[in-house]
Design an enzyme around this catalytic site. Sequence first.
Site, PDB file in Angstrom:
ATOM      1  N   HIS A 185       0.836  -1.203   0.000  1.00  0.00           N
ATOM      2  CA  HIS A 185       0.000   0.000   0.000  1.00  0.00           C
ATOM      3  C   HIS A 185       0.872   1.255   0.000  1.00  0.00           C
ATOM      4  CE1 HIS A 185      -3.382   2.640   1.397  1.00  0.00           C
ATOM      5  NE2 HIS A 185      -2.363   3.276   1.971  1.00  0.00           N
ATOM      6  N   GLU A 186       1.901   1.272   0.838  1.00  0.00           N
ATOM      7  CA  GLU A 186       2.765   2.453   0.923  1.00  0.00           C
ATOM      8  C   GLU A 186       3.572   2.643  -0.359  1.00  0.00           C
ATOM      9  OE1 GLU A 186       2.333   4.589   3.121  1.00  0.00           O
ATOM     10  OE2 GLU A 186       1.013   3.345   4.332  1.00  0.00           O
ATOM     11  N   HIS A 230       1.459   4.319  -2.922  1.00  0.00           N
ATOM     12  CA  HIS A 230       1.410   5.772  -2.781  1.00  0.00           C
ATOM     13  C   HIS A 230       2.602   6.418  -3.488  1.00  0.00           C
ATOM     14  CE1 HIS A 230      -2.039   6.701  -0.393  1.00  0.00           C
ATOM     15  NE2 HIS A 230      -1.681   5.962   0.631  1.00  0.00           N
ATOM     16  N   GLU A 258      -6.408   7.101  -0.943  1.00  0.00           N
ATOM     17  CA  GLU A 258      -6.333   5.887  -0.128  1.00  0.00           C
ATOM     18  C   GLU A 258      -6.972   4.706  -0.846  1.00  0.00           C
ATOM     19  OE1 GLU A 258      -4.614   5.355   2.608  1.00  0.00           O
ATOM     20  OE2 GLU A 258      -3.903   7.415   2.419  1.00  0.00           O
TER      21      GLU A 258
END
Length: 313
Positions: A156-157, A160, A234
Amino acid sequence: MSYYSNTYDTSPRRSTPLRGGGWHRLGNALKTTVLLAGLTALVLLIGQRLGGARGLAFAGFFVVVMNFASYWFSDKIALAMHGAQPLARHQAPWLHDMVERLAARAGMPTPRLYLLPTATPNAFATGRSPKHAAVAVTTGLMELLDRRELEGVLAHELAHVRNRDTLIGTVAATLAGVISYAAQMLFWFGGSMLSRGDDEEGGGLGGALSQLGLLLVAPIAATLLQLAVSRSREYGADATGAELCGDPDALANALLKLERGAEMMPYDRAPATSHLFIVNPLSGGGVMKLFSTHPPIPERVRRLREMGGGRAW
């Protein structure tokens, strides 16, 4: 220091190309443009109300300087605010290997790893580009999640970083902070400004009311503009991260654990950076949920479960 070891499946995940390319990047760029334009306009408006033409010029100069600093030093600023320390390979070699594999799948350089000394389980990414990115994890995260879930969080990071969310998040936080600070100045020094506005505009009570309206509306407008993009980012990082690790359910399970952990141990060291974390580190319910920088965890989990075929582990 060496962090716990756990059984972990190192077999290759599916290597299909990640989505989120052309149209996703274009949509993200448009949202970013709208956000920055709106926040910049608010800063200039407040500058004009505070000091007329001179205030407008000063506000414009200030925005340029703050954006420059945010662009070049966003990673250092965010990491320093949280007291993050570099996480050496010998401390957690398996974690470095995991990040390297995920970065390779994403077709991007491996970001630097940092550790936040807090028991609250969470993580965030920062940096102006994939070549200048860093991922920070908390000690609480390392202790709470198994490696399958941890890979989902790291994916997930990295999503980003790949989607260029980290830069806009830092710049937006900077501008929103400037707007809030300027509104406070308007509140404390409003007397002389209102007099100036009355003399120049002949507004009398109307001028005073317009100043009061700006004082009340500007911070709220800045927050809403920021939230409109933060929440969609998100969802995008969840989807890209799930594809990157090939295990949407692992990320869904991690989000549920992290939400409970944040509720039990809120982390408020730097509230202005709360939007950087994978889950909101601040406690708050009721009306405050409307101003959360993150979309609801149940909705994020629902979307991930759909990607994973509805399995629950």
